[in-house]
Scaffold this motif. Structure first.
Motif, PDB file in Angstrom:
ATOM      1  N   LEU A  88       0.832  -1.202   0.000  1.00 41.57           N
ATOM      2  CA  LEU A  88       0.000   0.000   0.000  1.00 41.57           C
ATOM      3  C   LEU A  88       0.864   1.249   0.000  1.00 41.57           C
ATOM      4  O   LEU A  88       0.570   2.216  -0.689  1.00 41.57           O
ATOM      5  CB  LEU A  88      -0.943   0.000   1.206  1.00 41.57           C
ATOM      6  CG  LEU A  88      -2.109  -0.972   1.118  1.00 41.57           C
ATOM      7  CD1 LEU A  88      -2.886  -0.967   2.426  1.00 41.57           C
ATOM      8  CD2 LEU A  88      -3.019  -0.630  -0.037  1.00 41.57           C
ATOM      9  N   ALA A  89       1.940   1.231   0.776  1.00 41.05           N
ATOM     10  CA  ALA A  89       2.844   2.389   0.808  1.00 41.05           C
ATOM     11  C   ALA A  89       3.483   2.596  -0.557  1.00 41.05           C
ATOM     12  O   ALA A  89       3.602   3.723  -1.038  1.00 41.05           O
ATOM     13  CB  ALA A  89       3.916   2.192   1.875  1.00 41.05           C
ATOM     14  N   ALA A  90       3.891   1.492  -1.191  1.00 43.55           N
ATOM     15  CA  ALA A  90       4.497   1.607  -2.521  1.00 43.55           C
ATOM     16  C   ALA A  90       3.485   2.138  -3.519  1.00 43.55           C
ATOM     17  O   ALA A  90       3.792   2.993  -4.345  1.00 43.55           O
ATOM     18  CB  ALA A  90       5.028   0.253  -2.981  1.00 43.55           C
ATOM     19  N   PRO A 128     -10.076   4.302 -13.430  1.00 46.92           N
ATOM     20  CA  PRO A 128      -9.842   3.023 -12.755  1.00 46.92           C
ATOM     21  C   PRO A 128      -8.773   2.131 -13.386  1.00 46.92           C
ATOM     22  O   PRO A 128      -7.953   1.561 -12.674  1.00 46.92           O
ATOM     23  CB  PRO A 128     -11.217   2.341 -12.810  1.00 46.92           C
ATOM     24  CG  PRO A 128     -12.190   3.454 -12.962  1.00 46.92           C
ATOM     25  CD  PRO A 128     -11.488   4.541 -13.720  1.00 46.92           C
ATOM     26  N   LEU A 129      -8.750   2.003 -14.710  1.00 50.40           N
ATOM     27  CA  LEU A 129      -7.744   1.139 -15.342  1.00 50.40           C
ATOM     28  C   LEU A 129      -6.328   1.676 -15.153  1.00 50.40           C
ATOM     29  O   LEU A 129      -5.387   0.910 -14.960  1.00 50.40           O
ATOM     30  CB  LEU A 129      -8.033   0.967 -16.832  1.00 50.40           C
ATOM     31  CG  LEU A 129      -9.128  -0.023 -17.199  1.00 50.40           C
ATOM     32  CD1 LEU A 129      -9.345  -0.042 -18.714  1.00 50.40           C
ATOM     33  CD2 LEU A 129      -8.828  -1.414 -16.693  1.00 50.40           C
ATOM     34  N   VAL A 130      -6.168   2.990 -15.201  1.00 52.92           N
ATOM     35  CA  VAL A 130      -4.853   3.601 -15.019  1.00 52.92           C
ATOM     36  C   VAL A 130      -4.388   3.372 -13.582  1.00 52.92           C
ATOM     37  O   VAL A 130      -3.243   2.968 -13.336  1.00 52.92           O
ATOM     38  CB  VAL A 130      -4.886   5.105 -15.357  1.00 52.92           C
ATOM     39  CG1 VAL A 130      -3.537   5.752 -15.099  1.00 52.92           C
ATOM     40  CG2 VAL A 130      -5.313   5.312 -16.807  1.00 52.92           C
ATOM     41  N   SER A 131      -5.267   3.605 -12.638  1.00 54.96           N
ATOM     42  CA  SER A 131      -4.946   3.402 -11.228  1.00 54.96           C
ATOM     43  C   SER A 131      -4.600   1.940 -10.941  1.00 54.96           C
ATOM     44  O   SER A 131      -3.632   1.639 -10.242  1.00 54.96           O
ATOM     45  CB  SER A 131      -6.134   3.850 -10.367  1.00 54.96           C
ATOM     46  OG  SER A 131      -5.837   3.710  -9.009  1.00 54.96           O
ATOM     47  N   ALA A 132      -5.367   1.010 -11.500  1.00 57.32           N
ATOM     48  CA  ALA A 132      -5.110  -0.417 -11.297  1.00 57.32           C
ATOM     49  C   ALA A 132      -3.757  -0.815 -11.880  1.00 57.32           C
ATOM     50  O   ALA A 132      -3.010  -1.592 -11.280  1.00 57.32           O
ATOM     51  CB  ALA A 132      -6.226  -1.244 -11.918  1.00 57.32           C
ATOM     52  N   TYR A 133      -3.427  -0.274 -13.049  1.00 58.20           N
ATOM     53  CA  TYR A 133      -2.138  -0.582 -13.690  1.00 58.20           C
ATOM     54  C   TYR A 133      -0.991  -0.058 -12.830  1.00 58.20           C
ATOM     55  O   TYR A 133       0.015  -0.746 -12.630  1.00 58.20           O
ATOM     56  CB  TYR A 133      -2.094   0.012 -15.095  1.00 58.20           C
ATOM     57  CG  TYR A 133      -0.850  -0.334 -15.865  1.00 58.20           C
ATOM     58  CD1 TYR A 133      -0.671  -1.610 -16.397  1.00 58.20           C
ATOM     59  CD2 TYR A 133       0.155   0.601 -16.064  1.00 58.20           C
ATOM     60  CE1 TYR A 133       0.481  -1.935 -17.110  1.00 58.20           C
ATOM     61  CE2 TYR A 133       1.303   0.283 -16.766  1.00 58.20           C
ATOM     62  CZ  TYR A 133       1.463  -0.978 -17.284  1.00 58.20           C
ATOM     63  OH  TYR A 133       2.603  -1.308 -17.982  1.00 58.20           O
ATOM     64  N   ARG A 135      -1.026   0.452  -9.584  1.00 59.02           N
ATOM     65  CA  ARG A 135      -0.956  -0.398  -8.389  1.00 59.02           C
ATOM     66  C   ARG A 135      -0.265  -1.724  -8.707  1.00 59.02           C
ATOM     67  O   ARG A 135       0.551  -2.211  -7.930  1.00 59.02           O
ATOM     68  CB  ARG A 135      -2.352  -0.674  -7.837  1.00 59.02           C
ATOM     69  CG  ARG A 135      -2.807   0.313  -6.806  1.00 59.02           C
ATOM     70  CD  ARG A 135      -4.044  -0.157  -6.054  1.00 59.02           C
ATOM     71  NE  ARG A 135      -5.099  -0.695  -6.895  1.00 59.02           N
ATOM     72  CZ  ARG A 135      -5.993   0.047  -7.550  1.00 59.02           C
ATOM     73  NH1 ARG A 135      -5.962   1.354  -7.462  1.00 59.02           N
ATOM     74  NH2 ARG A 135      -6.927  -0.522  -8.290  1.00 59.02           N
ATOM     75  N   GLN A 136      -0.585  -2.309  -9.862  1.00 60.05           N
ATOM     76  CA  GLN A 136       0.021  -3.574 -10.261  1.00 60.05           C
ATOM     77  C   GLN A 136       1.535  -3.425 -10.409  1.00 60.05           C
ATOM     78  O   GLN A 136       2.298  -4.282  -9.974  1.00 60.05           O
ATOM     79  CB  GLN A 136      -0.588  -4.060 -11.574  1.00 60.05           C
ATOM     80  CG  GLN A 136       0.004  -5.364 -12.070  1.00 60.05           C
ATOM     81  CD  GLN A 136      -0.531  -5.753 -13.440  1.00 60.05           C
ATOM     82  OE1 GLN A 136      -1.023  -4.924 -14.186  1.00 60.05           O
ATOM     83  NE2 GLN A 136      -0.428  -7.027 -13.766  1.00 60.05           N
ATOM     84  N   ILE A 171       2.113   6.027 -18.519  1.00 61.74           N
ATOM     85  CA  ILE A 171       2.853   5.431 -17.406  1.00 61.74           C
ATOM     86  C   ILE A 171       4.156   4.879 -17.968  1.00 61.74           C
ATOM     87  O   ILE A 171       4.149   4.011 -18.836  1.00 61.74           O
ATOM     88  CB  ILE A 171       2.054   4.310 -16.708  1.00 61.74           C
ATOM     89  CG1 ILE A 171       0.785   4.891 -16.077  1.00 61.74           C
ATOM     90  CG2 ILE A 171       2.924   3.620 -15.651  1.00 61.74           C
ATOM     91  CD1 ILE A 171      -0.055   3.891 -15.315  1.00 61.74           C
ATOM     92  N   ASP A 172       5.270   5.420 -17.483  1.00 58.64           N
ATOM     93  CA  ASP A 172       6.603   4.984 -17.893  1.00 58.64           C
ATOM     94  C   ASP A 172       7.191   4.191 -16.727  1.00 58.64           C
ATOM     95  O   ASP A 172       7.627   4.758 -15.728  1.00 58.64           O
ATOM     96  CB  ASP A 172       7.467   6.197 -18.223  1.00 58.64           C
ATOM     97  CG  ASP A 172       8.847   5.824 -18.716  1.00 58.64           C
ATOM     98  OD1 ASP A 172       9.260   4.660 -18.548  1.00 58.64           O
ATOM     99  OD2 ASP A 172       9.537   6.710 -19.264  1.00 58.64           O
ATOM    100  N   ALA A 173       7.203   2.868 -16.853  1.00 60.64           N
ATOM    101  CA  ALA A 173       7.671   2.002 -15.766  1.00 60.64           C
ATOM    102  C   ALA A 173       9.145   2.228 -15.435  1.00 60.64           C
ATOM    103  O   ALA A 173       9.571   1.926 -14.324  1.00 60.64           O
ATOM    104  CB  ALA A 173       7.427   0.538 -16.128  1.00 60.64           C
ATOM    105  N   SER A 174       9.921   2.796 -16.364  1.00 61.22           N
ATOM    106  CA  SER A 174      11.336   3.037 -16.063  1.00 61.22           C
ATOM    107  C   SER A 174      11.512   4.118 -15.006  1.00 61.22           C
ATOM    108  O   SER A 174      12.576   4.235 -14.410  1.00 61.22           O
ATOM    109  CB  SER A 174      12.099   3.415 -17.338  1.00 61.22           C
ATOM    110  OG  SER A 174      11.765   4.722 -17.766  1.00 61.22           O
TER     111      SER A 174
END
Length: 164
Positions: free
Chosen positions: A6-8, A24-29, A31-32, A65-68
């Motif tokens: 949750l903190a992360a 919702p989809l952006v937030s879920a992604y 969080r994942q 969202i840039d995972a890098s």
């Protein structure tokens, strides 16, 4: 463990866009991504992980969202050299968004034009740059192809003396 996740997740979506502002989809992604990476190291930040910008001129927010940009202690060094996903969610009516583009890249950036429009640039490698060497890097602009109804990454226009 749940507290760490949750903190992360909270740190992941704290800047520049709050979680309650995301579809919702952006937030879920987001969080994942946080759950896959594990808790952030002490003092680590996730600045600009999620960008909110109109990329296709339809006056609706698109989401990048840039995972890098997420400091992922669980990501092995080999995975870092292979790149990280850059994902664009296209804004649709009623504040929702749907996945519309995803590419493995080596970072991204937004560029504001004099007319106020924004462009997304993604750093790619190897065959995406027209080269067989995986370490080759190039920048591609993400554009909206209206006729196909999709985003695409294209080479920057090269200005020649005749086109100036």
């Amino acid at each position: 463990m749940a507290r760490c996740m949750l903190a992360a997740a909270a740190a992941l979506i704290a800047a520049p866009v709050a979680a309650q502002e995301m579809p919702p989809l952006v937030s879920a992604y987001a969080r994942q991504l946080a759950e896959q990476c594990g808790p952030l190291p002490p003092g680590a930040t996730t600045l600009n992980l999620v960008d909110r910008v109109d990329l296709n001129g339809d006056k609706l927010d698109d989401w990048v969202i840039d995972a890098s940009r997420y400091p992922c202690p669980g990501r092995p060094a080999l995975a870092v050299s292979a790149g990280a996903l850059v994902t664009v969610f296209k804004g649709i009516d009623s504040g929702m968004a749907i996945p519309a583009f995803q590419r493995t890249g080596f970072g991204s950036r937004l560029q504001r034009a004099p007319d106020g429009s924004s462009s997304l640039w993604i750093s790619l490698g190897g065959s995406d740059c027209g080269d067989t060497k995986p370490e080759t890097r190039c920048e591609r602009r993400v554009i909206w192809r209206t006729a196909e109804g999709r985003f695409d990454a294209v080479a920057a226009e090269v200005k020649t003396a005749a086109s100036r």
